[in-house]
Design a protein around this motif. Structure first.
Motif, PDB file in Angstrom:
ATOM      1  N   THR A 121       0.830  -1.222  -0.011  1.00 37.55           N
ATOM      2  CA  THR A 121      -0.025   0.149  -0.046  1.00 37.55           C
ATOM      3  C   THR A 121       0.727   1.211  -0.009  1.00 37.55           C
ATOM      4  OG1 THR A 121      -0.237   0.017   2.571  1.00 37.55           O
ATOM      5  CG2 THR A 121      -1.990  -1.169   1.153  1.00 37.55           C
ATOM      6  N   TYR A 198       0.129   4.968   1.812  1.00 37.13           N
ATOM      7  CA  TYR A 198      -1.313   5.624   1.667  1.00 37.13           C
ATOM      8  C   TYR A 198      -2.096   5.700   2.865  1.00 37.13           C
ATOM      9  CZ  TYR A 198      -5.303   7.249  -0.999  1.00 37.13           C
ATOM     10  OH  TYR A 198      -6.545   8.042  -1.018  1.00 37.13           O
ATOM     11  N   GLY A 199      -2.144   4.559   3.651  1.00 38.06           N
ATOM     12  CA  GLY A 199      -3.035   4.602   4.685  1.00 38.06           C
ATOM     13  C   GLY A 199      -2.564   5.435   5.782  1.00 38.06           C
ATOM     14  N   THR A 203      -3.042   9.644   3.462  1.00 35.77           N
ATOM     15  CA  THR A 203      -4.043  10.062   3.939  1.00 35.77           C
ATOM     16  C   THR A 203      -4.073  11.378   5.182  1.00 35.77           C
ATOM     17  OG1 THR A 203      -4.965   7.790   4.173  1.00 35.77           O
ATOM     18  CG2 THR A 203      -5.940   9.261   5.593  1.00 35.77           C
ATOM     19  N   SER A 286      -7.986   6.528   8.056  1.00 36.65           N
ATOM     20  CA  SER A 286      -6.802   5.468   7.813  1.00 36.65           C
ATOM     21  C   SER A 286      -7.298   4.055   8.067  1.00 36.65           C
ATOM     22  CB  SER A 286      -5.707   5.911   8.890  1.00 36.65           C
ATOM     23  OG  SER A 286      -4.762   4.839   8.781  1.00 36.65           O
ATOM     24  N   TYR A 289      -9.674   2.843   5.059  1.00 36.96           N
ATOM     25  CA  TYR A 289      -8.619   2.436   3.881  1.00 36.96           C
ATOM     26  C   TYR A 289      -8.120   1.120   4.114  1.00 36.96           C
ATOM     27  CZ  TYR A 289      -4.700   1.978   0.766  1.00 36.96           C
ATOM     28  OH  TYR A 289      -3.901   1.400  -0.065  1.00 36.96           O
ATOM     29  N   GLU A 293      -8.140  -3.046   2.887  1.00 34.37           N
ATOM     30  CA  GLU A 293      -7.036  -3.887   2.353  1.00 34.37           C
ATOM     31  C   GLU A 293      -6.706  -5.081   2.827  1.00 34.37           C
ATOM     32  OE1 GLU A 293      -5.217  -2.940  -0.474  1.00 34.37           O
ATOM     33  OE2 GLU A 293      -6.752  -1.095  -0.981  1.00 34.37           O
TER      34      GLU A 293
END
Length: 338
Positions: A121, A198-199, A203, A286, A289, A293
């Motif tokens: 990620t 990303y998380g 974010t 967070s 997301y 995943e």
């Protein structure tokens, strides 16, 4: 998370090692009146990668399994060696670190027993105003990183695939400012690119009002869709206490499955047990997301595939990060998460 360095004092690391060693030594079969003590060492400070552990603690899943689990933080990325030496029973690590450990001149006695997230990620981030819309646009820019050999190999690979000249990218050490330190200007003391998850970092940046471009690593090269982070244990635990490993993983899996189905409540648990000073709106975003995943494209949380391990092992060998290949079966097992 990878790339977010947490530096602990040497004295603290020694204290943790001593404490963990004593606890690891007590691991054994449950008795009627006491719980089996085990330690879990994180990779960095608590974050939404770790939510399932804290849910399992808060909901009593570990206790119900007969376990007294202590979660500790590492001293400067010492997790793999601490687990290998049985100073921690379980640890959070990364696929590449496991491969390094098992292909070293003196291989460490560890094995991966679950992946926390099914896909990589992380990716490259820049300000949208910088106009970095493709890897080709890395040319003439400055990238700030943490200096790992694998980092340069990854950048070389994606730039080569895009027909970009790696020598036209300037690489400097990160100063810890992350996305807040990025600039849309090119020149001395200007950083245009970073590698973030990303998380968490991405974010947070978007919630703080930064307008960014994000290039997922797993979309740039399928070999780079490796497992990060993963859960590891040592061979002694696997050989002498497989029932404890199974109990730990059953409870942990239950914790992550709860986080998948109960996003806001899981974020609240993480906040209340480990991150009291972290903004709740950010944690919920967070967690939303990452909950999507954790088990994405998998039959069950935690399970891994040979192809993912083989792809990144081959990549590491191709770029000279390791001097020989190793089979996927030597690096992981799905036995405890089936």
């Amino acid at each position: 998370m990878k790339g977010i360095k947490v530096l602990c004092a040497a004295a603290m690391a020694v204290t943790l090692a001593s404490c963990s060693s004593k606890q690891a030594a007590t691991t054994g079969s449950d008795t009627t009146n006491e719980l089996t003590k085990v330690t879990l060492m994180l990779d960095y400070t608590p974050n939404t990668n770790h939510t399932g552990f804290y849910v399992a603690l808060d909901k009593g899943y570990y206790k119900d399994a007969g376990l007294d689990v202590e979660i500790i933080e590492p001293g400067d990325n010492a997790t793999t060696s601490m687990v290998a030496s049985n100073k921690a029973n379980f640890g959070v690590s990364y696929q590449e670190d496991v491969t390094y450990a098992l292909t070293s001149e003196d291989p460490l006695p560890i094995k991966t027993i679950a992946t926390i997230i099914q896909h990589n990620t992380s990716g490259f981030v820049s300000l949208k105003s910088a106009g970095i819309n493709s890897v080709k646009d890395f040319e003439g820019k400055t990238y700030a990183g943490w200096g790992a050999p694998s980092e340069e190999a990854v950048i070389k690979a994606v730039m080569s695939a895009a027909g970009a000249d790696f020598d036209k990218l300037t690489i400097v050490g990160a100063d810890g400012s992350g996305i807040a330190g990025l600039s849309d200007q090119v020149g001395a003391n200007k950083v245009n690119l970073s590698w973030e998850f990303y998380g968490w970092a991405v974010t947070q940046a978007m919630m703080d009002g930064y307008d960014v471009n994000y290039m997922p690593l797993n979309e740039l090269d399928e070999r780079l869709d490796y497992y990060t982070p993963v859960i590891i244990t040592n061979n002694e635990m696997l050989e002498k206490n497989p029932e404890v490993v199974q109990k730990f993983m059953d409870a942990t899996k239950k914790g992550y499955e709860y986080a998948i189905d109960n996003v806001d409540d899981a974020a609240q648990i993480l906040h209340d047990t480990a991150l009291k000073d972290t903004d709740m709106d950010f944690l919920k975003a967070s967690q939303k997301y990452l909950s999507s995943e954790y088990a994405k494209d998998a039959d069950s949380w935690g399970v891994m595939k040979d192809s993912v391990w083989d792809n990144y092992t081959n990549f590491m060998y191709e770029y000279g990060l390791i001097d020989h290949k190793i089979s996927a079966s030597e690096q992981y097992t799905n036995e405890f998460v089936k």
